[in-house]
Enzyme design. Structure first.
Site, PDB file in Angstrom:
ATOM      1  N   GLU A  34     -82.813 -16.592  42.506  1.00 23.92           N
ATOM      2  CA  GLU A  34     -81.760 -16.200  41.577  1.00 23.92           C
ATOM      3  C   GLU A  34     -82.037 -16.867  40.227  1.00 23.92           C
ATOM      4  O   GLU A  34     -82.062 -18.092  40.139  1.00 23.92           O
ATOM      5  CB  GLU A  34     -80.417 -16.659  42.150  1.00 23.92           C
ATOM      6  CG  GLU A  34     -79.247 -16.196  41.325  1.00 23.92           C
ATOM      7  CD  GLU A  34     -77.909 -16.508  41.974  1.00 23.92           C
ATOM      8  OE1 GLU A  34     -77.708 -17.665  42.408  1.00 23.92           O
ATOM      9  OE2 GLU A  34     -77.072 -15.593  42.057  1.00 23.92           O
TER      10      GLU A  34
ATOM     11  N   GLU B 170     -68.717 -18.024  48.528  1.00 25.10           N
ATOM     12  CA  GLU B 170     -69.290 -16.882  47.805  1.00 25.10           C
ATOM     13  C   GLU B 170     -70.451 -17.444  46.998  1.00 25.10           C
ATOM     14  O   GLU B 170     -70.229 -18.182  46.031  1.00 25.10           O
ATOM     15  CB  GLU B 170     -68.209 -16.233  46.940  1.00 25.10           C
ATOM     16  CG  GLU B 170     -68.548 -14.813  46.561  1.00 25.10           C
ATOM     17  CD  GLU B 170     -69.218 -14.749  45.218  1.00 25.10           C
ATOM     18  OE1 GLU B 170     -70.472 -14.816  45.197  1.00 25.10           O
ATOM     19  OE2 GLU B 170     -68.522 -14.665  44.216  1.00 25.10           O
TER      20      GLU B 170
ATOM     21  N   LYS C 193     -60.679 -27.015  41.183  1.00 28.46           N
ATOM     22  CA  LYS C 193     -61.566 -27.668  40.216  1.00 28.46           C
ATOM     23  C   LYS C 193     -62.409 -26.614  39.486  1.00 28.46           C
ATOM     24  O   LYS C 193     -63.235 -25.939  40.093  1.00 28.46           O
ATOM     25  CB  LYS C 193     -62.523 -28.656  40.901  1.00 28.46           C
ATOM     26  CG  LYS C 193     -63.256 -29.490  39.855  1.00 28.46           C
ATOM     27  CD  LYS C 193     -64.509 -30.145  40.368  1.00 28.46           C
ATOM     28  CE  LYS C 193     -65.728 -29.280  40.221  1.00 28.46           C
ATOM     29  NZ  LYS C 193     -66.187 -29.047  38.845  1.00 28.46           N
TER      30      LYS C 193
ATOM     31  N   GLY D 287     -73.180 -24.672  48.374  1.00 32.70           N
ATOM     32  CA  GLY D 287     -72.416 -24.017  49.438  1.00 32.70           C
ATOM     33  C   GLY D 287     -72.800 -24.548  50.815  1.00 32.70           C
ATOM     34  O   GLY D 287     -71.937 -24.810  51.658  1.00 32.70           O
TER      35      GLY D 287
ATOM     36  N   GLY E   8     -70.305 -20.509  44.007  1.00 35.00           N
ATOM     37  CA  GLY E   8     -71.333 -21.238  43.263  1.00 35.00           C
ATOM     38  C   GLY E   8     -72.688 -21.060  43.918  1.00 35.00           C
ATOM     39  O   GLY E   8     -72.945 -20.042  44.571  1.00 35.00           O
ATOM     40  N   SER E   9     -73.532 -22.073  43.782  1.00 33.55           N
ATOM     41  CA  SER E   9     -74.909 -21.943  44.265  1.00 33.55           C
ATOM     42  C   SER E   9     -74.980 -22.055  45.790  1.00 33.55           C
ATOM     43  O   SER E   9     -74.149 -22.719  46.427  1.00 33.55           O
ATOM     44  CB  SER E   9     -75.780 -23.028  43.636  1.00 33.55           C
ATOM     45  OG  SER E   9     -75.324 -24.290  44.035  1.00 33.55           O
ATOM     46  N   THR E  10     -75.996 -21.438  46.356  1.00 35.65           N
ATOM     47  CA  THR E  10     -76.200 -21.488  47.803  1.00 35.65           C
ATOM     48  C   THR E  10     -76.427 -22.924  48.264  1.00 35.65           C
ATOM     49  O   THR E  10     -75.932 -23.343  49.316  1.00 35.65           O
ATOM     50  CB  THR E  10     -77.385 -20.577  48.183  1.00 35.65           C
ATOM     51  OG1 THR E  10     -77.001 -19.227  47.870  1.00 35.65           O
ATOM     52  CG2 THR E  10     -77.720 -20.661  49.662  1.00 35.65           C
ATOM     53  N   GLU E  11     -77.148 -23.679  47.431  1.00 38.51           N
ATOM     54  CA  GLU E  11     -77.448 -25.074  47.784  1.00 38.51           C
ATOM     55  C   GLU E  11     -76.161 -25.890  47.984  1.00 38.51           C
ATOM     56  O   GLU E  11     -75.966 -26.551  49.011  1.00 38.51           O
ATOM     57  CB  GLU E  11     -78.264 -25.641  46.620  1.00 38.51           C
ATOM     58  CG  GLU E  11     -78.935 -26.932  46.877  1.00 38.51           C
ATOM     59  CD  GLU E  11     -79.487 -27.482  45.557  1.00 38.51           C
ATOM     60  OE1 GLU E  11     -79.540 -26.746  44.554  1.00 38.51           O
ATOM     61  OE2 GLU E  11     -79.831 -28.670  45.555  1.00 38.51           O
TER      62      GLU E  11
ATOM     63  N   CYS F  60     -73.323 -13.360  40.072  1.00 40.00           N
ATOM     64  CA  CYS F  60     -73.921 -13.539  41.396  1.00 40.00           C
ATOM     65  C   CYS F  60     -74.387 -12.211  41.975  1.00 40.00           C
ATOM     66  O   CYS F  60     -75.358 -12.173  42.713  1.00 40.00           O
ATOM     67  CB  CYS F  60     -72.929 -14.214  42.326  1.00 40.00           C
ATOM     68  SG  CYS F  60     -71.291 -13.501  42.228  1.00 40.00           S
TER      69      CYS F  60
END
Ligand code: NDP
Length: 478
Positions: A389, A258, A184, A241, A236-239, A292
Site C-alpha cells: 500500500e 478496518e 483518539k 491493526g 489504520g495500518s495493517t501493522e 484505504c
C-alpha cells in the site's frame, strides 16, 4: 490538451476561528493533560503551525474511560432509543449548519482539496449521524434479537485520511446502539475531532458520552489496552491493526479492524473509455490516494491498453495540484512529511525494480508536502509497487487478457478491501463480483460511499463491517 486558465478561487479561512491551544475533551469539558505535554498540528500545505494540542498520557486516558463508564451506566444506556436518536439528529443538523467551517478546517489540517471536504467528507458525516439516528429506536428490527444490548465503553482509534468522516463512522453507530466512547484522532489531524467535541457541547449531549483524547500512537495504545474498554474499533495500518488484535485477544474485547488495501480497478475492452478514465482518476487521485480502498492497481485488458493509457495521460495533464483551499484544486497536499517520505521511497523502489514512471508536467509548491500524480507502467505482480500500500497518488498499471486472468491478478494480494469493474456487460460484472475477494466491488463507478452500505475487508484488510445494518453488530452484544 491544454489546461483551462482559472482565476484563483480560494475559500476564505476567516470562517474558522482556531484557538491557540486545545485541551482534552473529557466528561463534557475541555481540560489540560495531567502531565502537561503538548504537540503542534500543522497545515501540510504550508507547514504553518495551526494550534497546539494536548498529548494525553495513560492517566488522561484513564480519566476519559472513567467518565465514559459513568455516563454509560448512569445516563446513556438508560435512555430509551428515541431519546438517543434526538441527540444524534441534533448533532447531524449542527454538522450541516457548520458544514463550511468544518470543511475549511478539515482542508487546513489534512491538506485535502476543499472541493472534497465540502462535497464528500462533511455531507457524509451528517448523513452518518442522520442514518444512525434513525436506527436508535428501531434496533429490535435490525435482526439481532428482540432487545439487543449495547457493549459498554468503546475505545476508538482513527487515522488522518478522512478525520471527521472516520469519527462519524465510529461514533454514530456506537451512540445509536447505546454505548459511550473515548476516541483518539490521528496526531496530524486532531482539529475537526476537537470541533466535534464543541458540537457535542452545543447539542447538550450528556457529559462523558463522547470523550476525545488527542495524542500519538502511545495514546492509542493506552486506550485500546485499557481494561475499562469493552469494544475496540480501529482504522489504520495493517501493522498496527495486528498489534491491537494481539493486545486485545486475552481480554476478549470485541474488536473491529478496518485496515489497508491494494484494490484492483479492472477495465474491460467494452468499457466506455472516457467514463472508465474518470473512474480510474477518482479511484487513485481522490484525496491524494490516501484512501484505504483506493484503486491503486489498474488492470487493463490488453486490447485497449494503448487507448486507455493515452486517454488517462491526457486526463492527468488537466489535474490541478496546489492550495487545498482553492475551489479549483484537484490534488492537495500529502498529509505529513513521514507519508511523503514513504511515497517517495516506494516510487524509487518501483523505478529500481524496472517499472516506467510518468507524471504530467506539474509545478510543486516550495513549502509543504507535495507529490505529483504518478503512473507506473511495465509493472509486474511481483513488484513492491503492485503489492504494498503506497497510500499516495501513485497508480501501478498491469494488463490482462481474459476475465479469469483478471480475477487471478486482482486477488493476488494479501488485502481484500475493494475492487472496481468496468464493462458494459451485466453478466460479466456479476461473474467478476462473485469471484473477487473484496469487501466492496464497484461496478462502473469507484469510491462511492453511503451510510446504508456496509464497508469492510477480507484477509489483511481487517474484519467487521461499518455502515448499514451489518455495522450495528459491532456495537451490540450479539
Ligand atoms: P497508523 O496505523 O499508525 O495510525 C492509525 C491510528 O492509530 C492513528 O491514530 C495512530 O496514532 C494510531 N496508532 C499508532 N500506533 C498505535 C498503537 N500501537 N496502538 C493504538 N493506536 C496506534 O497509520 P499511519 O498514520 O502510521 O500510516 C502508516 C500507513 O498505514 C500508511 O502509509 C497507509 O499505508 C496505512 N494507513 C491506512 C489507513 C486506512 O484507512 N486503512 C489509514 C491510515 C494509514 P498517530 O497517528 O497519532 O500516530
Amino acid at each position: 490538451m491544454a489546461k483551462f486558465e482559472y482565476a484563483p478561487a480560494p475559500e476564505s479561512r476567516a470562517i474558522v476561528s482556531l484557538r491557540e491551544s486545545y485541551g482534552l475533551f473529557i466528561d463534557g469539558e475541555f481540560s489540560p493533560g495531567v502531565d502537561g505535554r503538548a504537540f503542534k498540528t500543522i497545515s501540510p500545505a504550508t507547514e504553518e503551525v495551526l494550534a497546539e494540542v494536548t498529548e494525553a498520557g495513560p492517566a488522561d486516558v484513564d480519566r476519559a474511560v472513567t467518565a465514559a463508564r459513568k455516563a454509560y451506566e448512569h445516563t446513556w444506556s438508560q435512555l430509551p432509543g428515541k431519546e438517543r436518536a434526538k441527540y444524534l439528529f441534533r448533532i447531524a443538523r449542527i454538522v450541516q449548519e457548520k458544514a463550511r467551517e468544518l470543511a475549511v478546517l478539515e482542508s487546513l489540517d489534512n491538506g485535502k482539496p476543499i472541493r472534497e471536504s465540502r462535497d464528500v467528507d462533511i455531507p457524509l458525516v451528517a448523513a452518518h449521524f442522520f442514518y444512525h439516528a434513525g436506527w436508535a429506536d428501531k434496533l429490535e428490527y435490525a435482526g439481532y434479537g428482540p432487545a439487543p444490548r449495547p457493549l459498554g465503553v468503546a475505545g476508538q482509534v482513527i487515522p488522518w485520511n478522512f478525520p471527521l468522516l472516520m469519527l462519524a463512522w465510529k461514533i454514530a453507530p456506537a451512540l445509536a446502539c447505546g454505548n459511550t466512547v473515548v476516541l483518539k484522532p490521528a496526531e496530524t489531524t486532531p482539529l475537526t475531532a476537537l470541533a466535534f467535541a464543541e458540537i457535542c457541547q452545543q447539542a447538550d449531549l450528556p457529559p462523558g458520552v463522547v470523550n476525545i483524547v488527542t495524542g500519538a500512537g502511545e495514546t492509542g495504545r493506552a486506550l485500546v489496552t485499557h481494561p475499562g474498554i469493552d469494544k475496540v474499533a480501529f482504522t489504520g495500518s495493517t501493522e498496527v491493526g495486528k498489534e491491537i488484535a494481539r493486545a486485545c485477544a486475552p481480554a476478549r474485547k470485541k474488536v473491529t479492524l478496518e485496515l489497508g488495501g491494494k484494490a484492483a480497478n479492472i477495465v474491460f475492452e467494452d468499457a466506455p473509455v472516457d467514463q472508465a478514465v474518470e473512474g480510474i482518476v477518482n479511484g487513485i487521485f481522490f484525496n491524494q490516494g490516501h484512501v484505504c480502498c483506493a484503486g491503486s492497481r489498474l488492470l487493463v485488458q490488453e486490447s485497449v491498453y494503448t487507448e486507455v493509457l493515452a486517454a488517462l495521460r491526457r486526463r492527468l495533464e488537466t489535474l490541478r495540484l496546489g492550495d487545498p483551499l482553492d475551489k479549483n484544486t484537484d490534488v492537495g497536499a500529502i498529509n505529513s512529511a513521514a507519508q511523503l517520505a514513504k511515497i517517495r521511497e516506494l516510487s524509487e523502489v518501483g523505478e529500481a525494480e524496472g517499472a516506467q514512471r510518468w507524471s504530467p508536467p506539474c509545478e510543486l509548491p516550495v513549502k509543504g508536502f507535495w507529490f505529483p500524480p504518478t503512473l507506473f507502467t511495465g509493472v509486474s505482480q511481483a513488484h513492491r509497487i503492485a503489492r504494498e500500500e503506497i497510500f499516495g497518488p501513485v497508480l501501478s498499471v498491469l494488463t490482462f487478457r481474459t476475465p479469469a486472468e483478471a480475477v487471478e491478478k486482482a486477488n493476488n494480494t494479501p488485502y481484500g478491501l475493494s475492487a472496481g469493474v468496468w464493462t458494459e456487460k451485466g453478466s460479466l460484472i456479476l461473474w467478476m463480483a462473485s469471484r473477487l475477494r473484496a469487501g466492496v466491488v464497484w461496478a462502473n463507478t469507484f469510491n462511492k460511499f453511503d451510510p446504508t452500505s456496509p464497508f469492510g475487508g477480507y484477509k489483511e484488510s481487517g474484519y467487521g463491517r461499518e455502515g448499514g445494518r451489518h455495522g450495528l453488530e459491532a456495537y451490540l452484544d450479539v
